[in-house]
Motif scaffolding. Structure first.
Motif, PDB file in Angstrom:
ATOM      1  N   ARG A   1     -63.091   5.550 -66.990  1.00 60.70           N
ATOM      2  CA  ARG A   1     -62.149   4.431 -66.888  1.00 60.70           C
ATOM      3  C   ARG A   1     -60.981   4.787 -65.980  1.00 60.70           C
ATOM      4  NH1 ARG A   1     -57.563   1.955 -68.848  1.00 60.70           N
ATOM      5  NH2 ARG A   1     -56.814   3.909 -69.769  1.00 60.70           N
ATOM      6  N   LEU A   2     -60.500   6.025 -66.115  1.00 61.80           N
ATOM      7  CA  LEU A   2     -59.362   6.456 -65.309  1.00 61.80           C
ATOM      8  C   LEU A   2     -59.733   6.519 -63.829  1.00 61.80           C
ATOM      9  CD1 LEU A   2     -56.421   7.368 -65.681  1.00 61.80           C
ATOM     10  CD2 LEU A   2     -57.249   9.720 -65.879  1.00 61.80           C
ATOM     11  N   GLY A   3     -60.936   6.934 -63.533  1.00 66.13           N
ATOM     12  CA  GLY A   3     -61.378   6.976 -62.145  1.00 66.13           C
ATOM     13  C   GLY A   3     -61.404   5.599 -61.511  1.00 66.13           C
TER      14      GLY A   3
ATOM     15  N   CYS B   1     -51.920  12.553 -76.709  1.00 60.86           N
ATOM     16  CA  CYS B   1     -52.577  12.535 -75.400  1.00 60.86           C
ATOM     17  C   CYS B   1     -53.718  11.531 -75.354  1.00 60.86           C
ATOM     18  CB  CYS B   1     -53.089  13.931 -75.048  1.00 60.86           C
ATOM     19  SG  CYS B   1     -51.788  15.112 -74.662  1.00 60.86           S
ATOM     20  N   TRP B   2     -54.528  11.492 -76.404  1.00 64.87           N
ATOM     21  CA  TRP B   2     -55.608  10.505 -76.422  1.00 64.87           C
ATOM     22  C   TRP B   2     -55.047   9.087 -76.325  1.00 64.87           C
ATOM     23  CZ3 TRP B   2     -60.068  11.546 -74.926  1.00 64.87           C
ATOM     24  CH2 TRP B   2     -60.783  12.690 -75.306  1.00 64.87           C
ATOM     25  N   ALA B   3     -54.031   8.797 -77.120  1.00 69.85           N
ATOM     26  CA  ALA B   3     -53.454   7.449 -77.098  1.00 69.85           C
ATOM     27  C   ALA B   3     -52.864   7.131 -75.737  1.00 69.85           C
ATOM     28  CB  ALA B   3     -52.393   7.327 -78.193  1.00 69.85           C
ATOM     29  N   ALA B   4     -52.181   8.098 -75.135  1.00 70.80           N
ATOM     30  CA  ALA B   4     -51.545   7.868 -73.836  1.00 70.80           C
ATOM     31  C   ALA B   4     -52.585   7.659 -72.744  1.00 70.80           C
ATOM     32  CB  ALA B   4     -50.633   9.044 -73.491  1.00 70.80           C
ATOM     33  N   VAL B   5     -53.619   8.494 -72.725  1.00 69.64           N
ATOM     34  CA  VAL B   5     -54.638   8.396 -71.674  1.00 69.64           C
ATOM     35  C   VAL B   5     -55.432   7.108 -71.818  1.00 69.64           C
ATOM     36  CG1 VAL B   5     -56.778   9.416 -70.808  1.00 69.64           C
ATOM     37  CG2 VAL B   5     -54.811  10.880 -71.299  1.00 69.64           C
ATOM     38  N   GLU B   6     -55.807   6.769 -73.026  1.00 72.28           N
ATOM     39  CA  GLU B   6     -56.681   5.610 -73.239  1.00 72.28           C
ATOM     40  C   GLU B   6     -55.937   4.293 -73.125  1.00 72.28           C
ATOM     41  OE1 GLU B   6     -60.146   7.703 -75.951  1.00 72.28           O
ATOM     42  OE2 GLU B   6     -58.458   6.752 -76.979  1.00 72.28           O
ATOM     43  N   SER B   7     -54.604   4.339 -73.070  1.00 76.63           N
ATOM     44  CA  SER B   7     -53.826   3.108 -72.904  1.00 76.63           C
ATOM     45  C   SER B   7     -53.267   2.950 -71.492  1.00 76.63           C
ATOM     46  CB  SER B   7     -52.680   3.061 -73.913  1.00 76.63           C
ATOM     47  OG  SER B   7     -51.745   4.105 -73.680  1.00 76.63           O
ATOM     48  N   LEU B   8     -53.526   3.896 -70.610  1.00 74.44           N
ATOM     49  CA  LEU B   8     -53.006   3.813 -69.245  1.00 74.44           C
ATOM     50  C   LEU B   8     -53.549   2.568 -68.541  1.00 74.44           C
ATOM     51  CD1 LEU B   8     -53.103   7.443 -67.765  1.00 74.44           C
ATOM     52  CD2 LEU B   8     -51.098   6.071 -68.278  1.00 74.44           C
ATOM     53  N   GLU B   9     -52.644   1.816 -67.959  1.00 74.80           N
ATOM     54  CA  GLU B   9     -53.040   0.652 -67.171  1.00 74.80           C
ATOM     55  C   GLU B   9     -52.484   0.756 -65.754  1.00 74.80           C
ATOM     56  OE1 GLU B   9     -55.177  -1.488 -68.004  1.00 74.80           O
ATOM     57  OE2 GLU B   9     -55.373  -0.974 -70.139  1.00 74.80           O
ATOM     58  N   LYS B  10     -51.198   1.000 -65.647  1.00 74.55           N
ATOM     59  CA  LYS B  10     -50.534   1.208 -64.363  1.00 74.55           C
ATOM     60  C   LYS B  10     -50.012   2.638 -64.352  1.00 74.55           C
ATOM     61  CE  LYS B  10     -48.533   0.004 -60.442  1.00 74.55           C
ATOM     62  NZ  LYS B  10     -49.325  -0.283 -59.223  1.00 74.55           N
ATOM     63  N   SER B  11     -50.408   3.426 -63.380  1.00 77.55           N
ATOM     64  CA  SER B  11     -50.036   4.826 -63.412  1.00 77.55           C
ATOM     65  C   SER B  11     -49.616   5.292 -62.023  1.00 77.55           C
ATOM     66  CB  SER B  11     -51.211   5.673 -63.936  1.00 77.55           C
ATOM     67  OG  SER B  11     -50.792   6.995 -64.215  1.00 77.55           O
ATOM     68  N   HIS B  12     -49.414   6.593 -61.899  1.00 82.40           N
ATOM     69  CA  HIS B  12     -49.053   7.203 -60.618  1.00 82.40           C
ATOM     70  C   HIS B  12     -49.750   8.555 -60.548  1.00 82.40           C
ATOM     71  CE1 HIS B  12     -46.036   9.930 -62.495  1.00 82.40           C
ATOM     72  NE2 HIS B  12     -45.894   8.935 -63.340  1.00 82.40           N
TER      73      HIS B  12
END
Length: 327
Positions: A220-222, A183-194
């Motif tokens: 960052r996600l915000g 989860c950490w890797a997935a969240v911190e690597s998000l660039e294009k999402s939905h």
């Protein structure tokens, strides 16, 4: 009873002068499964929002009893607990749904959750996370927008909410270690999402034990959510806001969908005015029949009927969390 062959009378709607929760109760009794009837009683009637007394305990027991009807022999849950996946087989999305129900009644712990964690271990991908759909679903009806493949990849959509919820309830199980790393890797690597993936990320971050790291990831996600216009900030002009690829027409997401309660890290993504407009929209979205609508793509009549009471309960919980009067 109507005479054979006679046209049915129109279904009566609740009195518009009633409070939102009273109109919703009419809708729930008219349409909901036993589980959602019991959940409504726990949150809004018996025990007064799940009070920690004998009445609240009885209401929680009733929710657990209703949830147990969906339990499977392998420790998971099936039987269309998540309405878009039909059939008797366990699925990670069903397990996540069950854990959210248990969390909402303060019962997310003990042997019941230990069994769920053993099930999650058995269906994990090689990197220790969860697929959205396990191949065992093949042969049973399911929504066409959740494809079934033989070797499904790990999905933040399925893993994030489960991991965040278990951490928030201080559940410790060997399965969590690698799943948390994923989860950490997935969240911190998000660039294009939905929007749904972002919601899953928020559910993880709101429960993650490393609060400074979660705060940084949420910040960052915000920014990503605002840059990619994933939240409709002005519900009065929805045509100006894009709908994510593959979503149903009009399937917008709003600030309250990301920040379901004021304490969520996602609350900081939106100004007070933006959040108030979002809550105004949610409050006004209650239909004449007392329920809230389902905005995602519909593919079978029964799934929408089963999902609307769930959406209705969550709408009322969100409004109450923000101090809106629901009656």
């Amino acid at each position: 009873m109507a005479e054979t062959g006679a046209s049915p009378d129109p279904v009566p709607s609740p009195d518009a002068a009633l409070s939102p929760v009273a109109r919703a109760e009419h809708f729930v009794w008219l349409t909901a499964r036993v589980l959602e009837q019991r959940r409504f009683a726990y949150h809004f009637r018996q025990g007064g929002a799940g009070s920690a007394d004998a009445e609240g305990d009885r209401a929680a027991d009733a929710v657990e009893a209703a949830l147990s009807a969906y339990a499977t022999d392998d420790g998971g849950y099936g039987y269309a607990l998540e309405p878009d996946l039909r059939g008797p087989v366990s699925q990670p999305l069903h397990a996540g749904h069950a854990l959210r129900v248990l969390d909402s009644i303060r019962r997310c712990g003990g042997q019941r959750v230990e069994r769920v964690c053993r099930y999650l271990t058995s269906v994990s991908t090689p990197d220790g996370a969860l697929p959205a759909i396990h191949p065992s679903q093949r042969g049973y009806p399911s929504a066409p927008f959740v494809p079934i493949v033989d070797d499904p990849p790990s999905e933040l959509l399925a893993t994030g909410p489960v991991v965040g919820l278990l951490h928030r309830n201080e559940v410790w199980h060997a399965w969590l270690f690698r799943a948390t790393d994923f989860c950490w890797a997935a969240v911190e690597s998000l660039e294009k999402s939905h929007p749904y993936e972002v919601q899953a990320a928020v559910a993880f971050l709101d429960g993650a034990p490393d609060r400074p790291r979660a705060q940084a990831a949420a910040d960052r996600l915000g920014r990503l959510v605002r840059e990619q216009r994933l939240a409709a900030l002005d519900p009065s002009g929805l045509d100006a806001w894009p709908v994510a690829a593959g979503y149903a027409p009009g399937e917008h997401h709003f600030p309250h969908d990301f920040a379901k309660a004021p304490e969520s890290l996602a609350r900081a993504w939106f100004t007070d005015d933006e959040m108030e407009r979002s809550l105004d929209f949610l409050e006004g979205d209650q239909r004449a029949d007392g329920g809230w609508p389902v905005r995602w793509r519909q593919w079978a009549p029964g799934t929408a009927l089963e999902a609307r009471p769930m959406v209705t309960i969550e709408a009322l919980r969100t409004l109450r969390a923000y101090g809106r009067s629901i009656g």
